[in-house]
Design a protein around this motif. Sequence first.
Motif, PDB file in Angstrom:
ATOM      1  N   ASN A 171       0.808  -1.109  -0.014  1.00  0.00           N
ATOM      2  CA  ASN A 171      -0.078   0.077  -0.092  1.00  0.00           C
ATOM      3  C   ASN A 171       0.647   1.240  -0.124  1.00  0.00           C
ATOM      4  OD1 ASN A 171      -2.756  -0.733   0.009  1.00  0.00           O
ATOM      5  ND2 ASN A 171      -2.576  -1.557   2.076  1.00  0.00           N
ATOM      6  N   GLY A 172       1.684   1.435  -1.050  1.00  0.00           N
ATOM      7  CA  GLY A 172       2.601   2.589  -0.987  1.00  0.00           C
ATOM      8  C   GLY A 172       3.248   2.675  -2.196  1.00  0.00           C
ATOM      9  N   ILE A 173       4.374   3.362  -2.391  1.00  0.00           N
ATOM     10  CA  ILE A 173       5.162   3.657  -3.494  1.00  0.00           C
ATOM     11  C   ILE A 173       6.691   3.045  -3.139  1.00  0.00           C
ATOM     12  CG2 ILE A 173       6.213   5.275  -5.007  1.00  0.00           C
ATOM     13  CD1 ILE A 173       3.834   7.070  -4.470  1.00  0.00           C
ATOM     14  N   THR A 174       7.232   2.534  -4.043  1.00  0.00           N
ATOM     15  CA  THR A 174       8.587   1.999  -4.005  1.00  0.00           C
ATOM     16  C   THR A 174       9.380   2.529  -5.238  1.00  0.00           C
ATOM     17  OG1 THR A 174       7.893  -0.062  -5.034  1.00  0.00           O
ATOM     18  CG2 THR A 174       8.155  -0.114  -3.025  1.00  0.00           C
ATOM     19  N   CYS A 175      10.806   2.905  -4.885  1.00  0.00           N
ATOM     20  CA  CYS A 175      11.625   3.287  -6.049  1.00  0.00           C
ATOM     21  C   CYS A 175      12.984   2.465  -6.135  1.00  0.00           C
ATOM     22  CB  CYS A 175      12.080   4.811  -5.350  1.00  0.00           C
ATOM     23  SG  CYS A 175      13.297   5.707  -6.635  1.00  0.00           S
ATOM     24  N   TYR A 176      13.218   2.056  -7.366  1.00  0.00           N
ATOM     25  CA  TYR A 176      14.175   1.104  -7.749  1.00  0.00           C
ATOM     26  C   TYR A 176      15.228   1.772  -8.813  1.00  0.00           C
ATOM     27  CZ  TYR A 176      11.166  -2.447  -5.864  1.00  0.00           C
ATOM     28  OH  TYR A 176      10.246  -3.260  -4.970  1.00  0.00           O
ATOM     29  N   ASP A 177      16.514   1.446  -8.897  1.00  0.00           N
ATOM     30  CA  ASP A 177      17.125   1.737 -10.033  1.00  0.00           C
ATOM     31  C   ASP A 177      16.899   0.766 -11.285  1.00  0.00           C
ATOM     32  OD1 ASP A 177      18.613  -0.744  -9.570  1.00  0.00           O
ATOM     33  OD2 ASP A 177      20.541   0.202  -8.706  1.00  0.00           O
ATOM     34  N   MET A 178      17.408   0.872 -12.494  1.00  0.00           N
ATOM     35  CA  MET A 178      17.144   0.352 -13.500  1.00  0.00           C
ATOM     36  C   MET A 178      17.232  -1.267 -13.623  1.00  0.00           C
ATOM     37  SD  MET A 178      15.520   2.416 -15.095  1.00  0.00           S
ATOM     38  CE  MET A 178      15.064   1.680 -16.788  1.00  0.00           C
ATOM     39  N   LYS A 185      11.239   3.108   0.040  1.00  0.00           N
ATOM     40  CA  LYS A 185      10.092   2.497  -0.007  1.00  0.00           C
ATOM     41  C   LYS A 185       9.264   3.483   1.009  1.00  0.00           C
ATOM     42  CE  LYS A 185       9.056  -1.818   0.399  1.00  0.00           C
ATOM     43  NZ  LYS A 185       9.001  -3.228   0.943  1.00  0.00           N
ATOM     44  N   TRP A 186       8.164   3.835   0.467  1.00  0.00           N
ATOM     45  CA  TRP A 186       7.105   4.505   1.265  1.00  0.00           C
ATOM     46  C   TRP A 186       5.794   3.930   1.589  1.00  0.00           C
ATOM     47  CZ3 TRP A 186       2.346   6.590  -0.194  1.00  0.00           C
ATOM     48  CH2 TRP A 186       1.805   7.278   0.810  1.00  0.00           C
ATOM     49  N   GLY A 187       5.374   3.787   2.651  1.00  0.00           N
ATOM     50  CA  GLY A 187       3.849   3.340   2.812  1.00  0.00           C
ATOM     51  C   GLY A 187       3.143   4.206   3.987  1.00  0.00           C
ATOM     52  N   ASP A 188       1.906   4.313   3.717  1.00  0.00           N
ATOM     53  CA  ASP A 188       1.127   5.075   4.736  1.00  0.00           C
ATOM     54  C   ASP A 188      -0.590   4.844   4.327  1.00  0.00           C
ATOM     55  OD1 ASP A 188       0.909   8.352   5.978  1.00  0.00           O
ATOM     56  OD2 ASP A 188      -0.293   6.754   6.338  1.00  0.00           O
ATOM     57  N   ASN A 189      -1.094   4.326   5.053  1.00  0.00           N
ATOM     58  CA  ASN A 189      -2.636   3.637   4.929  1.00  0.00           C
ATOM     59  C   ASN A 189      -3.383   4.936   5.585  1.00  0.00           C
ATOM     60  OD1 ASN A 189      -1.804   1.331   3.567  1.00  0.00           O
ATOM     61  ND2 ASN A 189      -1.864   0.258   5.468  1.00  0.00           N
ATOM     62  N   ALA A 190      -2.875   5.625   6.373  1.00  0.00           N
ATOM     63  CA  ALA A 190      -3.756   6.320   7.252  1.00  0.00           C
ATOM     64  C   ALA A 190      -4.523   7.588   6.511  1.00  0.00           C
ATOM     65  CB  ALA A 190      -3.041   7.199   8.416  1.00  0.00           C
ATOM     66  N   VAL A 191      -3.858   8.174   5.598  1.00  0.00           N
ATOM     67  CA  VAL A 191      -4.188   9.163   4.821  1.00  0.00           C
ATOM     68  C   VAL A 191      -4.964   8.874   3.389  1.00  0.00           C
ATOM     69  CG1 VAL A 191      -3.661  11.669   4.002  1.00  0.00           C
ATOM     70  CG2 VAL A 191      -2.782  10.893   6.226  1.00  0.00           C
ATOM     71  N   VAL A 192      -3.864   8.482   2.528  1.00  0.00           N
ATOM     72  CA  VAL A 192      -4.366   7.973   1.316  1.00  0.00           C
ATOM     73  C   VAL A 192      -4.705   6.739   0.926  1.00  0.00           C
ATOM     74  CG1 VAL A 192      -2.960  10.063   0.191  1.00  0.00           C
ATOM     75  CG2 VAL A 192      -1.921   7.783   0.469  1.00  0.00           C
ATOM     76  N   GLY A 193      -4.251   5.826   1.892  1.00  0.00           N
ATOM     77  CA  GLY A 193      -4.720   4.302   1.576  1.00  0.00           C
ATOM     78  C   GLY A 193      -3.644   3.699   0.652  1.00  0.00           C
ATOM     79  N   GLY A 194      -4.116   2.865  -0.315  1.00  0.00           N
ATOM     80  CA  GLY A 194      -3.178   2.477  -1.374  1.00  0.00           C
ATOM     81  C   GLY A 194      -3.136   3.271  -2.441  1.00  0.00           C
ATOM     82  N   ILE A 195      -1.939   3.400  -3.101  1.00  0.00           N
ATOM     83  CA  ILE A 195      -1.638   4.245  -4.314  1.00  0.00           C
ATOM     84  C   ILE A 195      -2.365   3.866  -5.499  1.00  0.00           C
ATOM     85  CG2 ILE A 195      -0.055   5.541  -5.431  1.00  0.00           C
ATOM     86  CD1 ILE A 195      -0.444   6.505  -2.863  1.00  0.00           C
ATOM     87  N   LEU A 196      -3.260   4.485  -6.209  1.00  0.00           N
ATOM     88  CA  LEU A 196      -3.950   3.873  -7.188  1.00  0.00           C
ATOM     89  C   LEU A 196      -2.956   4.230  -8.580  1.00  0.00           C
ATOM     90  CD1 LEU A 196      -6.190   2.247  -8.581  1.00  0.00           C
ATOM     91  CD2 LEU A 196      -7.686   4.597  -8.722  1.00  0.00           C
TER      92      LEU A 196
END
Length: 267
Positions: A171-178, A185-196
Amino acid sequence: MRREGHNWCGGTALLPNNKLLMLEVPVYKYTVKPGTYHEFIDLDDDACDGFLVVLNQDGSLDRKVRVSSWSYSIAAINSTTVAVTLSRHSKIVIVNLLDKAVQKTINTKYPCYGITHSNDSLYYSCGEHGIEIRNLISGKVCELNIGNKKQYEHVAIHNDKIYISECWGHNGITCYDMAGKLIWKWGDNAVVGGILDLTVDKDSYVYGVGTRSNYVVIISANGKQIKYFNLNDTYDFINLRSIDCCLQSSKLYVTDDNMNTQIYEIN
């Protein structure tokens, strides 16, 4: 069956010619049996229409191009060519907006979800198979064992980084190199929930819209600074669905369930 007059936005993309492209797909009625999950009626591709909708800069309609009703996400290859994933079929279709026809069909191992285009390649979520990179010139496919390996992930590419949004599990956003190495990695369900859906601006700030919410989260390039904005403070949105930004003009395009798009200046 499709609810009459009730479609939703499956994706928003700014074309290189500055026209706005949206994916309009039907919403289906469903029945719920006691003690079970929602049971959707299984319809074939011709039961209902999905559309690629192209808008001029003044918001007027340029054209509508029919696609499968099971279309899920879009990626602009150029001003006239769009890649479309299908959540019920293991293929990606390349659509010519001028001819209003499928130009090419790419078969995949699994149904695909979020998709983006960069440097002659398509980057897309292949569900349990992870993220794939497919070069459109050579046809070579590179499999990256990253992401949550679930349905409905979206993908963005910027400055040799891969960003993945996740509705389920993390339920968040992850950032990777190529190469697929995790950067943050970021995750927070309290405000936005899963990221669409998500997008990245020219300064590598990441923007994500919450699953069935009216919040946008903004994450700094290093993944450490976080801001939240309730867009209903400026406009009466009905569930945010998709987001994209213009790297040249620093404008942010946000679309809701009812295909309403608002444009914001990125400061």
